[in-house]
Design an enzyme around this catalytic site. Structure first.
Site, mmCIF file in Angstrom:
data_model
loop_
_atom_site.group_PDB
_atom_site.id
_atom_site.type_symbol
_atom_site.label_atom_id
_atom_site.label_comp_id
_atom_site.label_asym_id
_atom_site.label_seq_id
_atom_site.Cartn_x
_atom_site.Cartn_y
_atom_site.Cartn_z
ATOM 1 C CG HIS A 20 -77.211 44.617 19.313
ATOM 2 N ND1 HIS A 20 -76.724 43.836 20.406
ATOM 3 C CD2 HIS A 20 -77.745 43.808 18.429
ATOM 4 C CE1 HIS A 20 -77.019 42.701 19.961
ATOM 5 N NE2 HIS A 20 -77.694 42.699 18.945
ATOM 6 C CG ASP A 26 -71.847 47.730 18.402
ATOM 7 O OD1 ASP A 26 -71.130 46.878 17.695
ATOM 8 O OD2 ASP A 26 -72.783 47.553 18.584
ATOM 9 C CD GLN A 28 -75.204 44.360 12.204
ATOM 10 O OE1 GLN A 28 -74.737 44.118 11.052
ATOM 11 N NE2 GLN A 28 -75.912 43.594 12.870
ATOM 12 C CE LYS A 50 -73.516 40.553 14.277
ATOM 13 N NZ LYS A 50 -74.707 39.683 14.439
ATOM 14 C CB CYS A 84 -84.947 49.816 22.244
ATOM 15 S SG CYS A 84 -85.091 51.602 22.872
#
Lengths: 145, 409
Positions: free
Chosen positions: B122, B199, B202, B225, B363
């Protein structure tokens, strides 16, 4: 073109200009064009619009980039319509189109195929798609004021 | 016993108020999630009953807020199997990642050091490192993914060099939904003398996290989230490493004392990083969210989401003109396109069927190697979604080629 245009015809107009846009390309002679990149901050649409203006007349208009059906078709029709028109005439078309999108009174006679987008207000999230090309052209011609 | 219909009653956004309100079929949970009453009430409790600033305990009310913040921190620590002193409150995952990048990366990296990322990260785990590279002369490299889009230990081993100082990867990727084996990746990073930054934006909402077992050095996630409020997030860091992190924001509440000659004594972590008045209502809400998820059980959540994902894939794969890019995902992220329809047009069409999904572009390198497309529609599930909602999605996508219907209905 009368507004009584039925949904199927509107659909055909949009699909036709989306699948086979007439004006989706980068001009060969870039130096004689002015351009503006319209990169939406809320969706994927990211197009560059190219205008060639000679003596207050738009002699050519085209665009390129990544865009959805609504933005591709609306920008393509606009480019097709304003070729050969004066800046003043172009400004009038854009103004009337925006009136239609935002549900105000508008002069449908000047909009031709653009009336296919008359339903945009029903899906508020698409207003951006239906106006991104118009905003770009407007910014470009405003520089000629 | 996991009962999704009972769980749905906890969420005001899922309440049709006896048929007077249209409940959206919300399948954009990777973007943000709905909040249960307990979270909304906890957030309100701060404003209704506990309005005072923390760190200012001269009176009972302020002392109470201090005590509550401390208790919330302990709750987050327990959720991650960390120590309380290793939990920093931030505004969200992006701020957490920026704190690591600016506070640790800029401070400790030098020209020629290497930062390893993947092409599936991300932006929050890419752009801060670009800044570090710009400011220090460090170099960004990408760990190659498998054809399917997965990150493997073998591929990390291949690109580790003596200059690798940071490996920063998502535990669950936001487009493809694969779970990365952080424990193995951390081991390889450590053997090569690098730190592992995880990270968890999620992953924290969906799977059980044990930072001691993973042995990651930093881990970041957002509250919103995972049923919590917006504007609150967490950075976990091993205490010894947090001590080496520069505060990237300074001000009131993060220093013990200072004088006008420029001498400052900063507090120990985590207070060192919490300058200014924090999002106290957000901390109350995050605490309630973690309590709520823990009560259902992260294992139950993961198991149910897997079941729902498999059900969705089994139905969606019967639609001829639907491309599913990640049918083997380990979590509830399903990335698709209807053949010949631009992702944004499809998402708009689904909106007209009361279904919320996200269209987005990815990306450049990732799409070229793995997705081979410019944009996709992302469906992301959470534990309050039902099979009936999947059925509605299936019915809508079956006619997904007629996307202009939405425009003329």
């Amino acid at each position: 073109m009368p507004i009584s245009l039925d949904a199927n015809m509107m659909r055909e107009i949009i699909m036709d200009h989306y699948s086979h846009p007439l004006n989706k390309h980068v001009p060969n002679d870039l130096t004689s064009y002015e351009s503006i990149r319209m990169d939406s901050d809320t969706c994927i649409d990211d197009i560059t619009i190219y205008l060639k203006v000679e003596n207050d007349i738009i002699s050519d208009a085209c665009f390129d980039g990544v865009a959805c059906a609504i933005s591709t078709a609306s920008t393509d029709i606009l480019c097709e319509m304003i070729k050969g028109k004066t800046l003043k005439e172009t400004r009038y078309i854009i103004e009337q189109y925006e009136n239609m999108i935002f549900e105000k009174d508008f002069d449908e006679n000047c909009l031709d195929e653009l009336v296919a987008f008359v339903n945009t207000h029903k899906q508020a999230a698409r207003i951006k798609c239906a106006t991104i090309g118009f905003n770009g052209v407007e910014e470009l011609i405003d520089k000629h004021k | 016993m996991f009962d999704v219909y009972k769980i749905r009653k906890d969420f005001p956004m899922l309440d049709d108020k006896n048929g007077t309100r249209k409940v959206p079929i919300y399948l954009d949970n990777a973007a943000t999630t709905f909040k249960p009453y307990s979270v909304i009430e906890a957030t309100s409790k701060y404003y209704l009953e506990d309005s005072a600033n923390a760190h200012r305990g001269d009176y009972d009310l302020a002392f109470k807020v201090d005590t509550e913040v401390d208790r919330c921190r302990a709750n987050v620590a327990k959720f991650l199997n960390a120590n309380k002193t290793e939990i920093v409150f931030t505004s969200g995952c992006s701020m957490s990642m920026n704190l690591v990048a600016y506070g640790y990366g800029v401070k400790h990296l030098k020209a020629g050091d290497e930062i390893l990322l993947t092409e599936a990260e991300h932006a929050s785990n890419v752009l801060p490192w670009f800044k570090v590279a710009e400011m220090t002369g460090a170099i960004i490299k990408y760990i190659p993914l498998t054809q399917e889009g997965r990150l493997t230990s073998e591929n990390l081993k291949k690109v580790m060099t003596k200059n690798t100082k940071v490996v920063s990867v998502a535990q669950v990727t936001n487009v493809l939904g694969f779970i990365n084996d952080i424990k193995s990746l951390a081991k390889i990073a450590h053997e090569g003398g690098a730190i592992l930054v995880c990270d968890a934006a999620q992953s924290a909402p969906h799977i059980k996290i044990d930072v001691k077992d993973l042995d990651c050095d930093f881990l970041a996630f957002s509250g919103h989230k995972m049923c919590g409020p917006t504007g609150i997030g967490v950075l976990y860091g091993k205490f010894d490493l947090l001590k080496k992190v520069e505060p990237f924001m300074t001000g009131g509440g993060d220093n013990a004392r200072f004088d006008m000659c420029g001498n400052v004594a900063y507090l120990e972590p985590p207070a060192k990083f919490e300058a200014g008045t924090m999002n106290l209502a957000g901390i109350y809400g995050l605490d309630a969210a973690i309590t709520y998820l823990s009560k259902i059980g992260m294992d139950n959540i993961e198991k149910y989401e897997e079941e729902l994902h498999d059900y969705a894939i089994s139905k969606l794969k019967t639609i001829d003109n639907l491309i599913i890019y990640n049918p083997t995902a380990d979590t509830g992220i399903i990335t698709v396109n209807v053949k010949g329809v631009f992702a944004q047009d499809e998402a708009s069409y689904l909106n007209s069927k009361n279904i919320c999904v996200r269209s987005g572009e990815h990306c450049a390198k990732l799409l070229k190697d793995v997705l081979k497309t410019v944009a996709t529609v992302r469906i992301s599930l959470y534990f309050y979604n039902t099979k009936e909602e999947i059925d509605a999605l299936y019915e809508a996508l079956k006619n997904g080629g007629n996307f202009l219907d939405a425009y003329f209905s």
